[in-house]
Design a protein around this motif. Structure first.
Motif, PDB file in Angstrom:
ATOM      1  N   ALA A  59       0.835  -1.208   0.000  1.00 42.88           N
ATOM      2  CA  ALA A  59       0.000   0.000   0.000  1.00 42.88           C
ATOM      3  C   ALA A  59       0.868   1.256   0.000  1.00 42.88           C
ATOM      4  CB  ALA A  59      -0.929  -0.014   1.213  1.00 42.88           C
ATOM      5  N   GLU A  60       1.941   1.251   0.767  1.00 41.44           N
ATOM      6  CA  GLU A  60       2.841   2.415   0.836  1.00 41.44           C
ATOM      7  C   GLU A  60       3.516   2.661  -0.505  1.00 41.44           C
ATOM      8  OE1 GLU A  60       4.830   5.637   2.803  1.00 41.44           O
ATOM      9  OE2 GLU A  60       3.006   4.514   3.199  1.00 41.44           O
ATOM     10  N   ASP A  65       4.094   5.989  -5.267  1.00 35.55           N
ATOM     11  CA  ASP A  65       4.103   6.102  -6.730  1.00 35.55           C
ATOM     12  C   ASP A  65       3.085   7.135  -7.201  1.00 35.55           C
ATOM     13  OD1 ASP A  65       6.109   4.235  -6.982  1.00 35.55           O
ATOM     14  OD2 ASP A  65       4.767   2.577  -7.515  1.00 35.55           O
ATOM     15  N   THR A  66       1.905   7.128  -6.581  1.00 28.80           N
ATOM     16  CA  THR A  66       0.867   8.090  -6.937  1.00 28.80           C
ATOM     17  C   THR A  66       1.314   9.513  -6.615  1.00 28.80           C
ATOM     18  OG1 THR A  66      -0.846   6.434  -6.510  1.00 28.80           O
ATOM     19  CG2 THR A  66      -1.541   8.743  -6.526  1.00 28.80           C
ATOM     20  N   GLN A  67       1.900   9.706  -5.430  1.00 27.06           N
ATOM     21  CA  GLN A  67       2.364  11.028  -5.029  1.00 27.06           C
ATOM     22  C   GLN A  67       3.488  11.527  -5.932  1.00 27.06           C
ATOM     23  OE1 GLN A  67       3.110  11.483  -0.752  1.00 27.06           O
ATOM     24  NE2 GLN A  67       1.833   9.666  -0.429  1.00 27.06           N
ATOM     25  N   ASP A  72       5.442  15.034 -10.130  1.00 24.71           N
ATOM     26  CA  ASP A  72       6.114  15.146 -11.419  1.00 24.71           C
ATOM     27  C   ASP A  72       5.248  15.940 -12.396  1.00 24.71           C
ATOM     28  OD1 ASP A  72       8.322  14.452 -13.216  1.00 24.71           O
ATOM     29  OD2 ASP A  72       6.827  13.223 -14.249  1.00 24.71           O
ATOM     30  N   GLY A  73       3.945  15.689 -12.377  1.00 20.69           N
ATOM     31  CA  GLY A  73       3.029  16.441 -13.226  1.00 20.69           C
ATOM     32  C   GLY A  73       3.017  17.924 -12.880  1.00 20.69           C
ATOM     33  N   LEU A  74       3.021  18.225 -11.574  1.00 15.48           N
ATOM     34  CA  LEU A  74       3.056  19.628 -11.148  1.00 15.48           C
ATOM     35  C   LEU A  74       4.353  20.308 -11.576  1.00 15.48           C
ATOM     36  CD1 LEU A  74       1.544  19.310  -7.559  1.00 15.48           C
ATOM     37  CD2 LEU A  74       0.499  20.430  -9.533  1.00 15.48           C
ATOM     38  N   SER A 103      10.459   6.280  -1.502  1.00 23.24           N
ATOM     39  CA  SER A 103      10.094   5.224  -2.445  1.00 23.24           C
ATOM     40  C   SER A 103      11.228   4.206  -2.591  1.00 23.24           C
ATOM     41  CB  SER A 103       9.769   5.840  -3.806  1.00 23.24           C
ATOM     42  OG  SER A 103       9.446   4.845  -4.743  1.00 23.24           O
ATOM     43  N   ARG A 104      12.447   4.687  -2.685  1.00 24.72           N
ATOM     44  CA  ARG A 104      13.588   3.768  -2.785  1.00 24.72           C
ATOM     45  C   ARG A 104      13.718   2.905  -1.533  1.00 24.72           C
ATOM     46  NH1 ARG A 104      18.252   7.514  -5.440  1.00 24.72           N
ATOM     47  NH2 ARG A 104      17.500   7.350  -7.566  1.00 24.72           N
ATOM     48  N   LEU A 105      13.526   3.513  -0.369  1.00 27.27           N
ATOM     49  CA  LEU A 105      13.611   2.760   0.878  1.00 27.27           C
ATOM     50  C   LEU A 105      12.496   1.725   0.962  1.00 27.27           C
ATOM     51  CD1 LEU A 105      15.041   2.322   3.580  1.00 27.27           C
ATOM     52  CD2 LEU A 105      13.546   4.083   4.550  1.00 27.27           C
ATOM     53  N   ALA A 106      11.292   2.081   0.562  1.00 26.47           N
ATOM     54  CA  ALA A 106      10.174   1.134   0.569  1.00 26.47           C
ATOM     55  C   ALA A 106      10.450  -0.020  -0.390  1.00 26.47           C
ATOM     56  CB  ALA A 106       8.871   1.840   0.205  1.00 26.47           C
ATOM     57  N   GLU A 107      11.001   0.285  -1.560  1.00 29.52           N
ATOM     58  CA  GLU A 107      11.352  -0.761  -2.532  1.00 29.52           C
ATOM     59  C   GLU A 107      12.429  -1.689  -1.972  1.00 29.52           C
ATOM     60  OE1 GLU A 107      10.080  -1.666  -5.487  1.00 29.52           O
ATOM     61  OE2 GLU A 107       8.557  -0.106  -5.305  1.00 29.52           O
TER      62      GLU A 107
END
Length: 137
Positions: A59-60, A65-67, A72-74, A103-107
């Motif tokens: 879930a994290e 990824d969504t955030q 990135d879009g902003l 994200s890298r740490l979660a991966e």
């Protein structure tokens, strides 16, 4: 003679302003590369995901990824403006670096725990059509 001094003063001010802008751009460009380097890990607590199980990590990871995609879009949208690259760096880069490091740490924790993705549930069958014959009159 005074007009010459005024001109020199204005030219000096423009030169100083240009040098300040160049220095700011160089400073920001130095920060831009940190998001993809090992230094970005310094912004995240290494034990952040230590007690997460695979379901929580999954879930994290999706949330991060969504955030990241939203940020990135902003940043891309901000870069289309007149001072876009500067605005994108100042307004969004720190958040982007932080999220990227998380994200890298979660991966990494995901791989260390030998987690596997939960399979997506099969798509629901389309609703059954009305009984044949009842709809035709």
């Amino acid at each position: 003679m005074t007009s010459q001094r005024l001109f020199d003063s204005a030219a000096a001010r423009r030169a100083v302003a240009a040098a300040a802008l160049i220095a700011a751009a160089l400073g920001l460009s130095g920060c831009a590369g940190i998001g993809d380097s090992a230094l970005s890990q310094a912004f995240v607590d290494p034990a952040r995901y230590e007690l997460y199980d695979c379901k929580q990590l999954e879930a994290e990871r999706k949330s991060l990824d969504t955030q990241l995609a939203k940020l990135d879009g902003l940043m891309r949208k901000a870069q289309t403006g007149v001072a876009g690259p500067v605005v994108a760096e100042v307004a969004y880069r720190n958040d982007y670096i932080n999220l990227k490091a998380q994200s890298r740490l979660a991966e990494q924790t995901w791989r260390d725990n030998h987690c596997t993705a939960t399979p997506e549930p099969p798509a629901a069958a389309p609703a059954a059509t009305k009984r044949a014959g009842r709809g035709a009159r």
